[in-house]
Write a protein that holds these residues in place. Sequence first.
Motif, PDB file in Angstrom:
ATOM      1  N   SER A 114       1.576   6.323  -7.214  1.00 33.60           N
ATOM      2  CA  SER A 114       0.449   7.103  -7.736  1.00 33.60           C
ATOM      3  C   SER A 114       0.750   8.592  -7.758  1.00 33.60           C
ATOM      4  O   SER A 114       0.138   9.345  -8.514  1.00 33.60           O
ATOM      5  CB  SER A 114      -0.799   6.840  -6.881  1.00 33.60           C
ATOM      6  OG  SER A 114      -0.644   7.350  -5.559  1.00 33.60           O
ATOM      7  N   LYS A 171       0.826  -1.204   0.000  1.00 31.67           N
ATOM      8  CA  LYS A 171       0.000   0.000   0.000  1.00 31.67           C
ATOM      9  C   LYS A 171       0.866   1.262   0.000  1.00 31.67           C
ATOM     10  O   LYS A 171       0.560   2.238  -0.685  1.00 31.67           O
ATOM     11  CB  LYS A 171      -0.926  -0.006   1.213  1.00 31.67           C
ATOM     12  CG  LYS A 171      -2.036  -1.051   1.130  1.00 31.67           C
ATOM     13  CD  LYS A 171      -2.890  -1.034   2.391  1.00 31.67           C
ATOM     14  CE  LYS A 171      -3.987  -2.098   2.317  1.00 31.67           C
ATOM     15  NZ  LYS A 171      -4.797  -2.136   3.567  1.00 31.67           N
ATOM     16  N   LYS A 199       0.902   4.012  -3.071  1.00 34.36           N
ATOM     17  CA  LYS A 199       0.637   5.432  -2.814  1.00 34.36           C
ATOM     18  C   LYS A 199       1.759   6.287  -3.373  1.00 34.36           C
ATOM     19  O   LYS A 199       1.521   7.338  -3.980  1.00 34.36           O
ATOM     20  CB  LYS A 199       0.485   5.661  -1.307  1.00 34.36           C
ATOM     21  CG  LYS A 199       0.087   7.070  -0.926  1.00 34.36           C
ATOM     22  CD  LYS A 199      -0.146   7.183   0.582  1.00 34.36           C
ATOM     23  CE  LYS A 199      -0.576   8.580   0.973  1.00 34.36           C
ATOM     24  NZ  LYS A 199      -0.820   8.686   2.454  1.00 34.36           N
TER      25      LYS A 199
END
Length: 289
Positions: free
Chosen positions: A189, A182, A186
């Motif tokens: 992105s 995760k 993040k």
Amino acid sequence: MKRDSRKIDKQAADTQPAGDGLSAEAAFASYAAPLVDHAIECANAVREDASPEPLHRLRVSLRRLRSLWWAFEPLLDKGGNTRQRALYKYLATAAGKTRDWDILIELIAQDESIARKMTPTLLEARGGALAASRETLSNADVKQLLQEALTSASRELNTAHERVPLQKFVDKRVAVSERSLKKRMKRASRAKRSNYTAFHDVRKAGKKLRYLLEFFEPILSGSHKRIMKRLIQIQKRFGALNDIVASEMLLRDNMGLLAGSGDTDGALQWLRQERKRRMRAAAGLLRKL
């Protein structure tokens, strides 16, 4: 590839513990032994078969071993574990050098005009890489190295004074891996499209988590079907991107070797355009996830 993974998982399932009341230390060998056997089988196949598939299976098998050793890292000597995982990476890289040429050849084949002139030289380079891979793997004595690693880790865990419940242990390690994925998603992105490293980190974290879920799914708390579906999507989309990036780097690093073999500039231009397209596709998947 998928059939091969299912074969490994079935072999592991035949020996893996149910988890009730069992310690992680006692269960380690039940997970590791089938993977070691399969890696040895793949290494033997490489010596007899020059096709791409045995090398690919060996590289995948070694990556799975590396992930398993990472999973049990808290229970093993830190220095020894680091060295062992580095060995798996070294052997996987040796197997992967030939695989990288195979991928480049497959990609170049999509443009017939470029492939017609360039493929013979690429195949010659691939043959040299195969010979080097075989020599490295043969000199390394993969069978002995892997069997010794299994014996050493099993002995260390079996003589440990403390015992950790298996289910509690694997739940925690999978959770650590999930958080890592995760975090990297993040970061990717928010990264610029030119920052391939951020995307590559997502791919590596996703692959590690997928391996852990394949190892431990029968005893994990809760359902992980949804995250597994996402991991399959990540591996497919980000793997396609990695193939292009690795092929572009391989071609650039061997311009001298390929001089006069065809339109290398045209091949690089096609790879560069395809990289941009696949980068957009990977970024789009991150937005959906």
